[in-house]
Design a protein around this motif. Sequence first.
Motif, PDB file in Angstrom:
ATOM      1  N   UNK A 195      76.529  30.687  31.575  1.00 15.10           N
ATOM      2  CA  UNK A 195      75.925  31.139  30.327  1.00 15.10           C
ATOM      3  C   UNK A 195      75.447  29.928  29.531  1.00 15.10           C
ATOM      4  N   UNK A 196      74.176  29.927  29.174  1.00 21.66           N
ATOM      5  CA  UNK A 196      73.589  28.800  28.456  1.00 21.66           C
ATOM      6  C   UNK A 196      72.841  27.823  29.346  1.00 21.66           C
ATOM      7  N   UNK A 197      72.878  28.023  30.665  1.00 23.43           N
ATOM      8  CA  UNK A 197      72.177  27.127  31.602  1.00 23.43           C
ATOM      9  C   UNK A 197      70.680  27.141  31.317  1.00 23.43           C
ATOM     10  N   UNK A 198      70.052  25.950  31.411  1.00 16.92           N
ATOM     11  CA  UNK A 198      68.621  25.847  31.127  1.00 16.92           C
ATOM     12  C   UNK A 198      67.828  25.255  32.293  1.00 16.92           C
ATOM     13  N   UNK A 199      68.492  24.697  33.277  1.00 16.00           N
ATOM     14  CA  UNK A 199      67.810  24.121  34.443  1.00 16.00           C
ATOM     15  C   UNK A 199      67.991  25.064  35.628  1.00 16.00           C
ATOM     16  N   UNK A 200      66.886  25.616  36.123  1.00 11.99           N
ATOM     17  CA  UNK A 200      66.947  26.604  37.193  1.00 11.99           C
ATOM     18  C   UNK A 200      66.235  26.138  38.461  1.00 11.99           C
ATOM     19  N   UNK A 201      66.148  24.838  38.666  1.00  9.72           N
ATOM     20  CA  UNK A 201      65.453  24.310  39.845  1.00  9.72           C
ATOM     21  C   UNK A 201      66.090  24.829  41.135  1.00  9.72           C
ATOM     22  N   UNK A 202      67.410  24.831  41.208  1.00  9.94           N
ATOM     23  CA  UNK A 202      68.096  25.287  42.417  1.00  9.94           C
ATOM     24  C   UNK A 202      67.874  26.783  42.635  1.00  9.94           C
ATOM     25  N   UNK A 203      67.919  27.548  41.560  1.00  8.54           N
ATOM     26  CA  UNK A 203      67.742  29.001  41.686  1.00  8.54           C
ATOM     27  C   UNK A 203      66.306  29.356  42.057  1.00  8.54           C
ATOM     28  N   UNK A 204      65.345  28.629  41.525  1.00  9.84           N
ATOM     29  CA  UNK A 204      63.938  28.869  41.897  1.00  9.84           C
ATOM     30  C   UNK A 204      63.746  28.613  43.390  1.00  9.84           C
ATOM     31  N   UNK A 222      67.428  31.303  24.997  1.00  8.77           N
ATOM     32  CA  UNK A 222      66.767  30.136  25.574  1.00  8.77           C
ATOM     33  C   UNK A 222      66.834  30.086  27.085  1.00  8.77           C
ATOM     34  N   UNK A 223      67.817  30.773  27.685  1.00 10.80           N
ATOM     35  CA  UNK A 223      67.909  30.804  29.141  1.00 10.80           C
ATOM     36  C   UNK A 223      66.665  31.448  29.745  1.00 10.80           C
ATOM     37  N   UNK A 224      66.279  32.580  29.192  1.00 18.64           N
ATOM     38  CA  UNK A 224      65.118  33.297  29.704  1.00 18.64           C
ATOM     39  C   UNK A 224      63.838  32.509  29.529  1.00 18.64           C
ATOM     40  N   UNK A 225      63.703  31.836  28.383  1.00 17.72           N
ATOM     41  CA  UNK A 225      62.526  31.003  28.131  1.00 17.72           C
ATOM     42  C   UNK A 225      62.397  29.932  29.210  1.00 17.72           C
ATOM     43  N   UNK A 226      63.487  29.220  29.479  1.00 19.06           N
ATOM     44  CA  UNK A 226      63.464  28.150  30.486  1.00 19.06           C
ATOM     45  C   UNK A 226      63.178  28.703  31.879  1.00 19.06           C
ATOM     46  N   UNK A 227      63.798  29.828  32.212  1.00 18.63           N
ATOM     47  CA  UNK A 227      63.631  30.402  33.541  1.00 18.63           C
ATOM     48  C   UNK A 227      62.181  30.806  33.792  1.00 18.63           C
ATOM     49  N   UNK A 246      64.372  44.362  28.369  1.00 20.29           N
ATOM     50  CA  UNK A 246      63.632  43.972  27.176  1.00 20.29           C
ATOM     51  C   UNK A 246      64.201  42.747  26.487  1.00 20.29           C
ATOM     52  N   UNK A 247      65.498  42.481  26.678  1.00 17.79           N
ATOM     53  CA  UNK A 247      66.125  41.317  26.039  1.00 17.79           C
ATOM     54  C   UNK A 247      65.400  40.020  26.392  1.00 17.79           C
ATOM     55  N   UNK A 248      64.899  39.934  27.620  1.00 20.64           N
ATOM     56  CA  UNK A 248      64.293  38.685  28.081  1.00 20.64           C
ATOM     57  C   UNK A 248      62.778  38.718  28.060  1.00 20.64           C
ATOM     58  N   UNK A 249      62.208  39.735  27.425  1.00 15.93           N
ATOM     59  CA  UNK A 249      60.746  39.794  27.271  1.00 15.93           C
ATOM     60  C   UNK A 249      60.412  40.235  25.853  1.00 15.93           C
ATOM     61  N   UNK A 250      61.242  39.781  24.918  1.00 15.98           N
ATOM     62  CA  UNK A 250      61.075  40.183  23.531  1.00 15.98           C
ATOM     63  C   UNK A 250      60.339  39.100  22.749  1.00 15.98           C
ATOM     64  N   UNK A 251      60.211  39.290  21.437  1.00 12.52           N
ATOM     65  CA  UNK A 251      59.363  38.413  20.641  1.00 12.52           C
ATOM     66  C   UNK A 251      59.809  36.959  20.663  1.00 12.52           C
ATOM     67  N   UNK A 252      61.124  36.707  20.747  1.00 11.66           N
ATOM     68  CA  UNK A 252      61.589  35.326  20.770  1.00 11.66           C
ATOM     69  C   UNK A 252      61.117  34.606  22.031  1.00 11.66           C
ATOM     70  N   UNK A 253      61.185  35.315  23.172  1.00 12.30           N
ATOM     71  CA  UNK A 253      60.752  34.722  24.439  1.00 12.30           C
ATOM     72  C   UNK A 253      59.233  34.620  24.493  1.00 12.30           C
ATOM     73  N   UNK A 254      58.548  35.661  24.037  1.00 12.93           N
ATOM     74  CA  UNK A 254      57.082  35.656  24.022  1.00 12.93           C
ATOM     75  C   UNK A 254      56.555  34.473  23.215  1.00 12.93           C
ATOM     76  N   UNK A 255      57.149  34.241  22.047  1.00 14.96           N
ATOM     77  CA  UNK A 255      56.701  33.147  21.179  1.00 14.96           C
ATOM     78  C   UNK A 255      56.868  31.801  21.872  1.00 14.96           C
ATOM     79  N   UNK A 256      57.956  31.637  22.610  1.00 12.48           N
ATOM     80  CA  UNK A 256      58.250  30.353  23.243  1.00 12.48           C
ATOM     81  C   UNK A 256      57.447  30.115  24.514  1.00 12.48           C
ATOM     82  N   UNK A 257      57.112  31.186  25.250  1.00 15.70           N
ATOM     83  CA  UNK A 257      56.455  31.037  26.556  1.00 15.70           C
ATOM     84  C   UNK A 257      54.944  31.192  26.455  1.00 15.70           C
ATOM     85  N   UNK A 258      54.486  32.162  25.673  1.00 15.85           N
ATOM     86  CA  UNK A 258      53.051  32.361  25.504  1.00 15.85           C
ATOM     87  C   UNK A 258      52.399  33.165  26.608  1.00 15.85           C
TER      88      UNK A 258
END
Length: 388
Positions: A195-204, A222-227, A246-258
Amino acid sequence: MRRTSIAILLGALGMASNVLANEELKIGLLSTLSGPGAALGNEIKDGFELALEKNNNQLGGVSTKLIVADDQQKADEGRQAAERLLRRDKVDLMTGMVFSNVLLPVMPRILNSDTIYVSTNTGPADYAGAKCHPNFFTVSWQNEDIPSAMGQYVTDKNHKSVFLIAPNYPGGKESIDGFKRYFKGDVADEVYVKLGQLDFAAEVAQIRASGADAVFFFLPGGMGVSFIKQLVSSGLNKQLAIYTPGFSADQDTIKAVGDPMLGMMNASQWSPDLDNAANNEFVTLFKEKYGRIPSMYAAQGYDAARLIDSAIKNINGDYKDNEKLRAEIKKANFDSVRGDFSFNNNNYPIQNYYMREVYKNENGEMTNRILETIFEKYEDPFSGQCGL
């Protein structure tokens, strides 16, 4: 003599009424206001405060003080903050927590104090089934519900193999369980990250090697934004279908990812374009006050305040009587921004779940719109185990 007795009684009742009227309803809003999940807690707070402001800082006609505390997404901080709210501030109700890893260790103290808790976000299985509690109400969803709708949709789209990824905590595991409850294809792999992980190179790299034709992820804040950014950088977003609650495609994530979010499919119980009077007013007021489109978290905070408002109003301000207040909250006699809403026997919602798509509206703003209804008046799978 009889007239004198009646006069004394009426006078006493009047004094009691005036005492209650002069008292201040105290609500403790304990949420994640700092750290990687801060955007979610602040959205809940903003939604709740908007409803309170709309009512001239009253709920149910009673002057209301909102006491805000930050759990920092940590169980120990949550415990300490809850203790302060209960012992020092003597709050009458509590609300606001985002993450189940904070809520679950804190909740026994709240419930054992006979304090009513209205959950604005996480709806753990623990309190949906055999351990359901008369003081615990969830105004959002049970943790499996939205992922279940997503699992049904991905099945309907005939995906054969899906890669699943979520944080290693109760909310993450229940989200994956919900997806698998309705998904009928193969699971290429099931990965749980910190929980809180931001580097997903291995998972990708794992996703690329898995042979999956779709990815379902639940990575809040922030996890969803990074992923998503790392999926896009890898080019996998063009090779695989990407699905999320919807938690990971909501306004906070949209604003950060574009723009890379455009077209992303996600499920939710609410959307800013739901056409009902309560929601239209909420979206308008929220945009006027905060200058942005509200998220589902903000909608849940707003609805929590309106639920409490209606309950206290319908018992004529007698919020100190927990038995009366519980019974009135259970009725859910308010106009929810999501439309039809009621509580099941376990105090979890019965409501519709929708498939949403990220798009640009007529003003060029990126947000979500509803494409179809997946579940109507859906009841979570644990309610039959609850004895309430």
